[in-house]
Design a protein around this motif. Structure first.
Motif, PDB file in Angstrom:
ATOM      1  N   ASP A 237      48.020  52.133   4.748  1.00 54.80           N
ATOM      2  CA  ASP A 237      46.874  51.667   3.971  1.00 54.80           C
ATOM      3  C   ASP A 237      46.464  52.558   2.783  1.00 54.80           C
ATOM      4  N   PRO A 238      46.589  53.911   2.888  1.00 56.49           N
ATOM      5  CA  PRO A 238      46.140  54.687   1.726  1.00 56.49           C
ATOM      6  C   PRO A 238      46.923  54.361   0.458  1.00 56.49           C
ATOM      7  N   GLN A 239      48.163  53.879   0.615  1.00 55.65           N
ATOM      8  CA  GLN A 239      48.923  53.465  -0.554  1.00 55.65           C
ATOM      9  C   GLN A 239      48.727  51.974  -0.824  1.00 55.65           C
ATOM     10  N   ALA A 240      48.679  51.175   0.238  1.00 58.36           N
ATOM     11  CA  ALA A 240      48.564  49.731   0.064  1.00 58.36           C
ATOM     12  C   ALA A 240      47.271  49.357  -0.655  1.00 58.36           C
ATOM     13  N   GLY A 241      46.182  50.083  -0.369  1.00 54.47           N
ATOM     14  CA  GLY A 241      44.888  49.771  -0.990  1.00 54.47           C
ATOM     15  C   GLY A 241      44.933  49.884  -2.509  1.00 54.47           C
ATOM     16  N   PRO A 242      45.232  51.094  -3.005  1.00 53.93           N
ATOM     17  CA  PRO A 242      45.340  51.227  -4.466  1.00 53.93           C
ATOM     18  C   PRO A 242      46.418  50.318  -5.054  1.00 53.93           C
ATOM     19  N   MET A 243      47.470  50.058  -4.291  1.00 56.10           N
ATOM     20  CA  MET A 243      48.541  49.212  -4.803  1.00 56.10           C
ATOM     21  C   MET A 243      48.014  47.804  -5.097  1.00 56.10           C
ATOM     22  N   ALA A 244      47.193  47.286  -4.166  1.00 57.84           N
ATOM     23  CA  ALA A 244      46.623  45.958  -4.370  1.00 57.84           C
ATOM     24  C   ALA A 244      45.771  45.941  -5.641  1.00 57.84           C
ATOM     25  N   ARG A 245      44.991  47.011  -5.831  1.00 60.30           N
ATOM     26  CA  ARG A 245      44.159  47.096  -7.037  1.00 60.30           C
ATOM     27  C   ARG A 245      45.008  47.122  -8.288  1.00 60.30           C
ATOM     28  N   GLN A 246      46.040  47.941  -8.267  1.00 59.29           N
ATOM     29  CA  GLN A 246      46.851  48.100  -9.473  1.00 59.29           C
ATOM     30  C   GLN A 246      47.658  46.839  -9.777  1.00 59.29           C
ATOM     31  N   MET A 247      48.045  46.096  -8.728  1.00 66.33           N
ATOM     32  CA  MET A 247      48.729  44.818  -8.973  1.00 66.33           C
ATOM     33  C   MET A 247      47.827  43.908  -9.794  1.00 66.33           C
ATOM     34  N   LYS A 248      46.555  43.857  -9.392  1.00 67.12           N
ATOM     35  CA  LYS A 248      45.616  42.973 -10.099  1.00 67.12           C
ATOM     36  C   LYS A 248      45.410  43.434 -11.536  1.00 67.12           C
ATOM     37  N   SER A 249      45.224  44.756 -11.715  1.00 66.03           N
ATOM     38  CA  SER A 249      44.908  45.198 -13.068  1.00 66.03           C
ATOM     39  C   SER A 249      46.124  45.093 -13.988  1.00 66.03           C
ATOM     40  N   LEU A 250      47.333  45.029 -13.420  1.00 67.39           N
ATOM     41  CA  LEU A 250      48.524  44.845 -14.245  1.00 67.39           C
ATOM     42  C   LEU A 250      48.856  43.373 -14.439  1.00 67.39           C
ATOM     43  N   GLY A 251      48.067  42.508 -13.800  1.00 66.01           N
ATOM     44  CA  GLY A 251      48.338  41.092 -13.935  1.00 66.01           C
ATOM     45  C   GLY A 251      49.584  40.650 -13.173  1.00 66.01           C
ATOM     46  N   LEU A 252      49.908  41.351 -12.115  1.00 64.70           N
ATOM     47  CA  LEU A 252      51.048  40.957 -11.279  1.00 64.70           C
ATOM     48  C   LEU A 252      50.495  40.069 -10.162  1.00 64.70           C
ATOM     49  N   ASN A 253      50.737  38.761 -10.275  1.00 66.84           N
ATOM     50  CA  ASN A 253      50.059  37.827  -9.384  1.00 66.84           C
ATOM     51  C   ASN A 253      50.902  37.384  -8.205  1.00 66.84           C
ATOM     52  N   ALA A 254      51.829  38.215  -7.752  1.00 66.82           N
ATOM     53  CA  ALA A 254      52.636  37.844  -6.589  1.00 66.82           C
ATOM     54  C   ALA A 254      51.830  38.053  -5.302  1.00 66.82           C
ATOM     55  N   GLN A 255      52.231  37.369  -4.246  1.00 69.47           N
ATOM     56  CA  GLN A 255      51.605  37.545  -2.937  1.00 69.47           C
ATOM     57  C   GLN A 255      51.939  38.935  -2.402  1.00 69.47           C
ATOM     58  N   LEU A 256      50.929  39.670  -1.933  1.00 69.56           N
ATOM     59  CA  LEU A 256      51.196  40.976  -1.319  1.00 69.56           C
ATOM     60  C   LEU A 256      51.333  40.800   0.184  1.00 69.56           C
ATOM     61  N   LEU A 257      52.446  41.282   0.709  1.00 76.41           N
ATOM     62  CA  LEU A 257      52.700  41.190   2.152  1.00 76.41           C
ATOM     63  C   LEU A 257      52.915  42.598   2.689  1.00 76.41           C
ATOM     64  N   GLY A 258      52.345  42.876   3.843  1.00 75.19           N
ATOM     65  CA  GLY A 258      52.513  44.199   4.439  1.00 75.19           C
ATOM     66  C   GLY A 258      52.685  44.097   5.936  1.00 75.19           C
ATOM     67  N   ALA A 259      52.686  45.248   6.590  1.00 75.37           N
ATOM     68  CA  ALA A 259      52.849  45.243   8.044  1.00 75.37           C
ATOM     69  C   ALA A 259      51.658  45.929   8.703  1.00 75.37           C
ATOM     70  N   ASP A 260      51.842  46.444   9.907  1.00 73.30           N
ATOM     71  CA  ASP A 260      50.723  46.990  10.673  1.00 73.30           C
ATOM     72  C   ASP A 260      50.084  48.204  10.005  1.00 73.30           C
ATOM     73  N   GLY A 261      50.854  48.914   9.147  1.00 69.35           N
ATOM     74  CA  GLY A 261      50.278  50.077   8.480  1.00 69.35           C
ATOM     75  C   GLY A 261      49.185  49.688   7.505  1.00 69.35           C
ATOM     76  N   MET A 262      49.144  48.423   7.171  1.00 68.81           N
ATOM     77  CA  MET A 262      48.207  47.943   6.162  1.00 68.81           C
ATOM     78  C   MET A 262      47.143  47.040   6.790  1.00 68.81           C
ATOM     79  N   GLN A 263      47.442  46.481   7.954  1.00 71.25           N
ATOM     80  CA  GLN A 263      46.547  45.506   8.564  1.00 71.25           C
ATOM     81  C   GLN A 263      45.413  46.236   9.272  1.00 71.25           C
ATOM     82  N   ASN A 264      44.503  46.800   8.487  1.00 73.82           N
ATOM     83  CA  ASN A 264      43.390  47.514   9.099  1.00 73.82           C
ATOM     84  C   ASN A 264      42.224  47.548   8.124  1.00 73.82           C
ATOM     85  N   ILE A 265      41.132  48.112   8.591  1.00 73.49           N
ATOM     86  CA  ILE A 265      39.897  48.040   7.834  1.00 73.49           C
ATOM     87  C   ILE A 265      39.919  48.948   6.599  1.00 73.49           C
TER      88      ILE A 265
END
Lengths: 382, 309, 366
Positions: A237-265
């Protein structure tokens, strides 16, 4: 070539004095105390998930003690020996040996594959059962040690489900992969890659980052140039979180898929509104479905706050060990070890059975999506 | 082409942050010839204090304008870091000024470890999210996306760096700093209070670190007690690349390193036909660093002094 | 203490006996985990002595030393694990592995010859990271290292059919493998100490010292500074490579996370803390820094014993205390805990004047 012998000798004496000063303690109050080890990183960058594992295990131990445990007609009290392996393989072996010296009957841990594997050799040599809540590298149980078990689907199991799901259910034809070059992320991304290709999808790009990175703009831009439908991230999650933000700010509109390391609060907190619609999997069933799942969550929240990632698995690992103790009516490691393969336990993370290697049998994988800032279960794939 | 533009922008933003942190390393090195390993941790402390203040403010007044909240966070974080920098120099470095070269390096590592662990005890082990209070706006330039925050980071870095340049080149304090950098002994004979100048150098460097820390956490949306280590390492590399001890060098090195990393991560796979990928991003950066140093052993803008020990 | 000073032979004998029974003493008193720790202590002494050749003797600040340890470890794993199906005996692999590491010492040394001080530090740091990153990523296109998954099932050391694994029984005494490794590591460590002492007093050692004190003057006296510096890197790398090979066989599993920058820094701390350039000091530093983090685990038990409950989690405090210890140590004994007599004299003789001399010398150099 002059060694000052007296000084050297003096220093050896000091060393010995230090060694003896920290010699181990004994504990007994009439009730038999049975020690269970718990190992996770409690210092370093993964401290927060390490503490989470320890808390999960401690909750289980305290609950079992509160209910009272009787083995071989004698009251038994469990004691959790929690040790820090700092996510370092060398420290992991030291800690494993320390737990063996302190005659633990079983070990819940370690958190990482990179520490569970070297430690498993020591547990195997000493016949101590090891149930890892979160080590998912295929290799961990493939070494042939009879003492190694895990309560979470391994990379191959989870990766296969994720790859299949991406292509068939999410209709992603062009898939880009990112992994964090950790044993966990890389292992998982490799398995997803295989499954995507097997299901008829195309891998358009594969990029890499590290488990300490925060800047993904460059790799996301490169991925954007390949216009994928879906981006899979193998990592935490510490990488997935900022990654989701940066995808949006770069206009990369693909679906983000992750695993258990990301499926948390934490992912939700770190990605903020950009977390919306991200999908991630988690091995096992949802806490709400399982008997005792909701009680577990309430109890955990009351004592330690939010669940970080793997606490429910650590909780189940303790429960599985204690269930084996009860069946064996003994706390001898050899007898527990004999009972563990027969496990059929309804844990808070799902029904737990082991295959011949010690992997979880037919482990279910549940997929979740972020809707209105919360993880909502989509479906469970068995 | 828009991808290339985007990568350059990515690199410039990252580079501005590196440059800002690199300034702290280079100022201290210029005067003391000491690698202040704890500087990355001061950056982390800046981010942490700012986030704590902002959290407290938002707890009391949740409807306060976002920018005001961030500014008040900065206004507390900057003096806190200045104090910290002053204390670090007094406690860990000043007593060792005449000690063997490596002794202050070890205390620097010790101070790093202490700061990390204090931060962990105070703010916990979790990654702390940056509250979403800043307005989000995205502009499109030549087909590339750039956010308001990114523009702000580049502009602020440029402003801070020119301010520092002015301070060092045009003020009395700056002249004293340059004098100390050349020879502390002669400077003190000329009536410069060397200890005061060194303290002020640390204080200014730490203030820059606080600003950088706040920008990093706003940009990436998080702060963590471990975040200073890698950032510090990269910034230090940037300072060396530009020529450590040289303020313009730190800016150049920072920006270059940022752009090199972005282009490396973005194109290394295509250039090598997939043989090497973005996992060699850091290798690429270090390789450029080594190549530059082999041909210009004192960095790009460093003095060409043959026997600099 | 006078007793021992006057009878060096007896003291040496006592020391030998102590070293011989130490693993049994330790496992009896404290348990096998401490014997395992002793094994690591010996490995770190090897590493620290090796780095001391480069940093302490030749004065070249090397922050990437762990790379040679990694190279030695991976070399051992390539030739003695199921990965390539090779299972060569250790007495072939270890010498080859040290040569392999030494070759990389040359490769690192070559481009850094012109660099001084902190520039050298950052380049060596980069080299260490580059090696680690390659180890972490070379699972594709050709799988050399298994990438982040690491290499497992590495053969233990074995003499003929006698393998260092499980527990052996000699004359009714149970000897676990970790004890055997202790004696093996001890033998290598004593050898390394001997080599380091002989080097110090040799022409090469004096040439290193000359470079360390003043490179220009050293070159003027006819020392081939290029070759001598390369030799320092290669010799240092040899020790690292040897320790790496031993580590791989001892652990049975290696992965890139064991060879990170923090380890390089730790080894540097060991020699600086103990007393740079002074072998007994370096050994002391290695012993302390390896044992300290483990010993600090017991503060939790101490709290329970004294206060009845654990108030502060020991794992929270461990690294903090370690950091404080580093700072305090340097503040009060900047030349290290056990500096060589010469260093001590340089630092304490007529305090102020010497300090001023040092500083004007320092300025003159610039």
């Amino acid at each position: 070539m002059r060694i000052k012998i007296p000084n050297l000798y003096f220093f050896m004496l000091v060393l010995l004095a230090v060694l003896t000063a920290c010699s181990k303690k004994d504990s007994d109050d009439g009730i038999t105390v049975v020690r269970i080890g718990s190992v996770s990183p409690l210092t370093g960058a993964q401290t927060h998930i390490g503490k989470d594992n320890e808390n999960g295990a401690r909750l289980a131990v305290d609950e079992i003690n509160a209910q009272g445990l009787t083995l071989g007609g004698k009251p038994v009290q469990l004691e959790l020996l929690s040790e820090d392996d700092a996510a370092d393989p060398k420290t992991a072996t030291l800690v494993a040996q320390k737990l063996v010296d302190n005659s633990v009957v079983a070990v819940v841990g370690h958190l990482n594959s990179g520490t569970s594997i070297p430690a498993s050799k020591i547990y195997s040599d000493n016949g101590v059962p090891q149930v890892s809540p979160s080590a998912t590298a295929v290799k961990y149980t493939a070494q042939g040690y009879k003492t190694a078990f895990r309560v979470m689907a391994n990379d191959a199991q989870q990766g296969a489900v994720l790859g299949q799901y991406a292509v068939t259910k999410l209709n992603a034809k062009r898939v880009a992969l990112i992994d964090d070059r950790s044993a966990y992320g890389q292992g998982l991304a490799d398995e997803v890659e295989k499954a995507v290709i097997a299901a008829g999808g195309q891998i358009v790009d594969r990029q890499y980052t590290s488990d300490k990175a925060t800047d993904f703009a460059a790799i996301l831009t490169a991925i954007k140039g390949k216009s994928p439908d879906l981006v899979f991230y193998g990592g935490m999650d510490p990488q997935a979180g900022p990654m989701a933000r940066q995808m949006k700010s770069l206009g990369l509109n693909a679906q983000l898929l992750g695993a258990d390391g990301m499926q948390n609060i934490n992912f939700l907190k770190l990605a903020g509104i950009d977390a919306e619609n991200a999908i991630a999997s988690s091995p096992g069933l949802t806490l709400d479905v399982m008997p005792g799942g909701i009680t577990f969550k309430q109890n955990f929240n009351a004592r330690y706050g939010d669940i970080e990632v793997y606490a429910p698995y650590a909780y189940d690992a303790v429960q599985v060990i204690v269930a084996a103790m009860k069946r064996a009516d003994s706390f001898e490691p050899a007898k527990i070890l004999a009972e563990l393969p027969k496990t059929d336990y309804a844990g808070v993370t799902g029904q737990i059975k082991f295959d011949a290697k010690g992997d979880i049998l037919n482990g279910a994988v549940t997929l979740y999506q972020v809707k209105n800032g919360a993880w909502v279960a989509l479906e469970t794939i068995k | 082409m828009d991808i290339f533009t985007q990568q350059i922008i990515n690199g410039l933003v990252l580079g501005s942050i590196y440059a800002l942190v690199a300034l702290g390393y280079t100022m201290v090195y210029g005067i003391l010839e000491l690698i202040n390993f704890a500087h990355g941790e001061v950056t982390m402390m800046g981010a942490m204090v700012a986030l704590a203040v902002m959290g407290a403010i938002l707890g009391v007044a949740p409807n306060m304008p976002g920018i005001l909240v961030v500014v008040s966070g900065a206004l507390l974080a900057i003096p806190a870091c200045m104090l910290l920098g002053f204390a670090i120099e007094r406690v860990a470095y000043r007593p060792l000024r005449h000690a063997p070269r490596l002794a202050p390096l070890i205390t620097a590592i010790g101070v790093s470890i202490i700061l990390q662990n204090v931060a962990m005890l105070v703010w916990g082990r979790q990654y702390i999210p940056f509250p979403e209070i800043l307005p989000k706006s995205t502009f499109t330039v030549f087909g590339a996306h750039i956010t308001g925050l990114q523009i702000f980071i580049i502009v602020l870095s440029a402003l801070v760096m020119s301010g520092l340049w002015w301070l060092v080149q045009r003020t009395r304090l700056g002249r004293a700093m340059r004098a100390c950098a050349q020879s502390r002994e002669v400077a003190s004979l000329m009536g410069v209070n060397v200890n005061k100048v060194i303290s002020l150098t640390f204080v200014i460097g730490s203030a820059l670190a606080a600003i950088a820390g706040l920008m990093v956490s706003a940009y990436y949306g998080l702060a963590h007690y471990y975040m200073g280590f890698m950032l510090g390492l990269k910034a230090f590399s940037a300072a060396v690349l530009g020529g450590i001890g040289n303020i313009a060098g730190a800016m150049l090195g920072g920006l270059l390193l940022g752009v090199i990393e972005a282009l490396g991560a973005g194109y290394i796979g295509d250039i090598t036909g997939g043989f090497l990928g973005s996992h060699y991003q850091d290798v690429f950066a270090f390789f450029v660093l080594i190549a530059v140093l082999v041909f210009r052993p004192s960095g790009l803008l460093g003095e060409r002094v043959a026997t600099r020990a | 203490m006078l007793f021992f000073r006057e009878r060096p032979r007896i003291s040496l004998l006592l020391l030998a006996i102590l070293l011989a029974v130490l693993p049994f003493l330790t496992s009896g008193l404290l348990g096998n985990s401490w014997v395992r720790l002793l094994d690591f202590v010996l490995l770190y002494i090897l590493l620290a002595i090796g780095l001391n050749l480069v940093v302490g003797y030749a004065g070249l600040l090397d922050l990437g030393y762990i790379a040679f340890y990694a190279l030695g470890a991976y070399f051992y794993a390539w030739l003695a694990s199921p990965h390539f199906g090779l299972h060569l005996p250790f007495w072939i692999i270890l010498p080859l592995g040290t040569l392999f590491a030494a070759a990389f010492g040359f490769i690192l040394g070559a481009p850094t010859l012109r660099l001084r001080g902190d520039y050298l530090a950052i380049v060596t740091l980069g080299f260490g990271e580059i090696i680690r990153i390659f180890m972490n990523n070379l699972n594709a296109p050709v799988n050399l290292t298994n990438g982040p998954q690491g290499m497992d099932l590495i053969d233990p050391i074995s003499f003929g059919g006698f393998a260092f694994s499980g527990t052996h029984t000699f004359l009714d005494i149970k000897v676990p493998a970790i004890h055997l490794y202790y004696y093996l590591f001890l033998a290598f460590t004593l050898l390394a100490i001997l080599v380091a002492y002989r080097l110090q007093d040799s022409r090469i050692g004096r040439a290193w010292a000359a470079i360390r004190e003043d490179e220009v003057a050293a070159a003027a006296t006819g020392i081939n500074t290029r070759n001598i510096k390369l030799l320092a890197f290669a010799m240092g790398a040899t020790f690292g490579g040897l320790a790496g090979g031993l580590f791989a066989s001892f652990q049975g599993f290696i992965s890139p996370e064991s060879f990170n920058l923090f380890e390089s820094i730790m080894i540097l701390c060991m020699i600086v803390l103990g007393g740079m350039g002074h072998i007994p000091g370096v050994i002391l530093g290695a012993v302390l820094l390896t044992i300290l983090p483990e010993a600090l685990r017991y503060i939790g038990d101490l709290q329970r014993a004294w206060l009845g409950e654990v108030i502060v989690d020991p794992s929270d405090l461990r690294m903090l205390l370690f950091g404080i210890a580093l700072v305090l140590m340097m503040l009060f004994r900047p030349a290290g805990l056990w500096p060589s007599r010469q260093r001590k004299r340089e630092l304490t003789a007529e305090g102020e004047i010497a300090a001023h001399e040092q500083e004007s010398l320092h300025d003159a150099q610039r």
